[in-house]
Motif scaffolding. Structure first.
Motif, PDB file in Angstrom:
ATOM      1  N   LEU A  45      33.734  25.257  49.367  1.00 18.08           N
ATOM      2  CA  LEU A  45      33.623  25.984  48.098  1.00 18.08           C
ATOM      3  C   LEU A  45      34.939  26.144  47.353  1.00 18.08           C
ATOM      4  CD1 LEU A  45      31.105  28.758  49.219  1.00 18.08           C
ATOM      5  CD2 LEU A  45      30.628  26.610  48.040  1.00 18.08           C
ATOM      6  N   GLY A  46      36.040  25.744  47.973  1.00 14.72           N
ATOM      7  CA  GLY A  46      37.330  25.802  47.299  1.00 14.72           C
ATOM      8  C   GLY A  46      38.131  27.037  47.654  1.00 14.72           C
ATOM      9  N   PRO A  47      39.433  26.985  47.414  1.00 21.41           N
ATOM     10  CA  PRO A  47      40.326  28.069  47.809  1.00 21.41           C
ATOM     11  C   PRO A  47      40.160  29.352  47.002  1.00 21.41           C
ATOM     12  CG  PRO A  47      41.525  26.403  46.584  1.00 21.41           C
ATOM     13  CD  PRO A  47      40.142  25.874  46.800  1.00 21.41           C
ATOM     14  N   ASP A  48      39.529  29.275  45.844  1.00 23.50           N
ATOM     15  CA  ASP A  48      39.364  30.468  45.007  1.00 23.50           C
ATOM     16  C   ASP A  48      38.086  31.248  45.312  1.00 23.50           C
ATOM     17  OD1 ASP A  48      41.747  29.898  43.694  1.00 23.50           O
ATOM     18  OD2 ASP A  48      40.737  28.658  42.194  1.00 23.50           O
ATOM     19  N   GLN A  49      37.259  30.746  46.224  1.00 18.67           N
ATOM     20  CA  GLN A  49      36.005  31.423  46.551  1.00 18.67           C
ATOM     21  C   GLN A  49      36.282  32.658  47.401  1.00 18.67           C
ATOM     22  OE1 GLN A  49      32.508  30.908  45.729  1.00 18.67           O
ATOM     23  NE2 GLN A  49      32.692  32.961  46.560  1.00 18.67           N
ATOM     24  N   ALA A  50      35.920  33.812  46.875  1.00 20.35           N
ATOM     25  CA  ALA A  50      36.066  35.062  47.624  1.00 20.35           C
ATOM     26  C   ALA A  50      34.959  35.140  48.676  1.00 20.35           C
ATOM     27  CB  ALA A  50      35.960  36.251  46.676  1.00 20.35           C
ATOM     28  N   PHE A  51      35.226  35.863  49.760  1.00 23.53           N
ATOM     29  CA  PHE A  51      34.208  36.021  50.797  1.00 23.53           C
ATOM     30  C   PHE A  51      34.372  37.360  51.485  1.00 23.53           C
ATOM     31  CE2 PHE A  51      37.820  34.129  52.983  1.00 23.53           C
ATOM     32  CZ  PHE A  51      37.860  34.796  54.206  1.00 23.53           C
ATOM     33  N   THR A  52      33.323  37.744  52.180  1.00 23.47           N
ATOM     34  CA  THR A  52      33.360  38.940  53.013  1.00 23.47           C
ATOM     35  C   THR A  52      32.843  38.555  54.388  1.00 23.47           C
ATOM     36  OG1 THR A  52      32.757  41.266  53.122  1.00 23.47           O
ATOM     37  CG2 THR A  52      31.028  39.754  52.422  1.00 23.47           C
ATOM     38  N   GLU A  53      33.126  39.363  55.369  1.00 19.90           N
ATOM     39  CA  GLU A  53      32.656  39.100  56.726  1.00 19.90           C
ATOM     40  C   GLU A  53      31.449  39.976  57.015  1.00 19.90           C
ATOM     41  OE1 GLU A  53      36.013  39.821  59.243  1.00 19.90           O
ATOM     42  OE2 GLU A  53      36.961  37.929  58.721  1.00 19.90           O
ATOM     43  N   LEU A  54      30.362  39.347  57.444  1.00 20.85           N
ATOM     44  CA  LEU A  54      29.131  40.060  57.778  1.00 20.85           C
ATOM     45  C   LEU A  54      28.528  39.460  59.039  1.00 20.85           C
ATOM     46  CD1 LEU A  54      27.342  40.191  54.298  1.00 20.85           C
ATOM     47  CD2 LEU A  54      28.416  42.102  55.484  1.00 20.85           C
ATOM     48  N   GLY A  55      27.862  40.292  59.808  1.00 18.70           N
ATOM     49  CA  GLY A  55      27.061  39.802  60.914  1.00 18.70           C
ATOM     50  C   GLY A  55      25.724  39.327  60.381  1.00 18.70           C
ATOM     51  N   GLU A  56      25.005  38.539  61.183  1.00 18.74           N
ATOM     52  CA  GLU A  56      23.714  38.017  60.744  1.00 18.74           C
ATOM     53  C   GLU A  56      22.732  39.134  60.405  1.00 18.74           C
ATOM     54  OE1 GLU A  56      19.953  35.369  62.364  1.00 18.74           O
ATOM     55  OE2 GLU A  56      21.814  35.358  63.509  1.00 18.74           O
ATOM     56  N   THR A  57      22.697  40.180  61.215  1.00 20.22           N
ATOM     57  CA  THR A  57      21.769  41.286  60.971  1.00 20.22           C
ATOM     58  C   THR A  57      22.040  41.952  59.631  1.00 20.22           C
ATOM     59  OG1 THR A  57      21.627  41.657  63.350  1.00 20.22           O
ATOM     60  CG2 THR A  57      20.871  43.435  61.927  1.00 20.22           C
ATOM     61  N   ALA A  58      23.311  42.176  59.315  1.00 22.52           N
ATOM     62  CA  ALA A  58      23.676  42.799  58.044  1.00 22.52           C
ATOM     63  C   ALA A  58      23.315  41.894  56.868  1.00 22.52           C
ATOM     64  CB  ALA A  58      25.164  43.127  58.021  1.00 22.52           C
ATOM     65  N   LEU A  59      23.571  40.599  57.026  1.00 24.99           N
ATOM     66  CA  LEU A  59      23.253  39.657  55.945  1.00 24.99           C
ATOM     67  C   LEU A  59      21.744  39.603  55.701  1.00 24.99           C
ATOM     68  CD1 LEU A  59      24.234  37.639  53.872  1.00 24.99           C
ATOM     69  CD2 LEU A  59      24.273  35.894  55.678  1.00 24.99           C
ATOM     70  N   ARG A  60      20.968  39.598  56.772  1.00 19.95           N
ATOM     71  CA  ARG A  60      19.505  39.609  56.625  1.00 19.95           C
ATOM     72  C   ARG A  60      19.029  40.906  55.957  1.00 19.95           C
ATOM     73  NH1 ARG A  60      16.857  35.422  58.667  1.00 19.95           N
ATOM     74  NH2 ARG A  60      17.823  34.174  60.293  1.00 19.95           N
ATOM     75  N   ALA A  61      19.641  42.028  56.321  1.00 20.61           N
ATOM     76  CA  ALA A  61      19.254  43.320  55.736  1.00 20.61           C
ATOM     77  C   ALA A  61      19.566  43.366  54.232  1.00 20.61           C
ATOM     78  CB  ALA A  61      19.965  44.455  56.460  1.00 20.61           C
ATOM     79  N   LEU A  62      20.646  42.725  53.812  1.00 21.66           N
ATOM     80  CA  LEU A  62      21.011  42.710  52.395  1.00 21.66           C
ATOM     81  C   LEU A  62      20.143  41.764  51.571  1.00 21.66           C
ATOM     82  CD1 LEU A  62      24.900  42.745  52.713  1.00 21.66           C
ATOM     83  CD2 LEU A  62      23.465  44.570  51.785  1.00 21.66           C
ATOM     84  N   THR A  63      19.716  40.668  52.169  1.00 25.20           N
ATOM     85  CA  THR A  63      18.983  39.666  51.399  1.00 25.20           C
ATOM     86  C   THR A  63      17.460  39.831  51.457  1.00 25.20           C
ATOM     87  OG1 THR A  63      19.087  38.116  53.263  1.00 25.20           O
ATOM     88  CG2 THR A  63      20.820  37.952  51.590  1.00 25.20           C
TER      89      THR A  63
END
Length: 100
Positions: A45-63
């Motif tokens: 995605l390139g060097p300018d792509q911001a990201f956060t760290e999430l566990g799978e459970t948290a990512l599933r809960a958000l989506t």
């Protein structure tokens, strides 16, 4: 057991909030994407792509409330974002068909 962390792309829409960046599968369904390392995320995605760290459970809960039930870890291909509505080129005027 080691804690598994996904590096998940996010955006800042200018409101001060951090928003998960969602993608689409080939069939059009939305999905969330995570990467096993920051380097894998940057490579795709390139060097300018911001990201956060999430566990799978948290990512599933958000989506899940958004109807997103597919997670993709370390995708190999991401198409560039589409900007706005597609532009259809104007066709030249067609002359009348003449029968011989």
């Amino acid at each position: 057991m080691a804690r598994v962390v996904w590096h998940v792309p996010v955006t800042d829409p200018g409101t001060g909030a951090t928003v998960l960046r969602l993608f689409r599968l080939r069939d059009g369904r939305r999905c969330a994407v995570g990467f096993s390392t920051p380097e894998a995320l940057t490579a795709l995605l390139g060097p300018d792509q911001a990201f956060t760290e999430l566990g799978e459970t948290a990512l599933r809960a958000l989506t899940a409330p958004l109807g997103v039930d597919t997670l993709v870890l370390d995708p190999r291909l991401v198409a560039p974002p589409v900007g706005g509505s597609p532009r259809i080129p104007a066709l030249p005027p067609v002359g009348r068909l003449q029968h011989r």
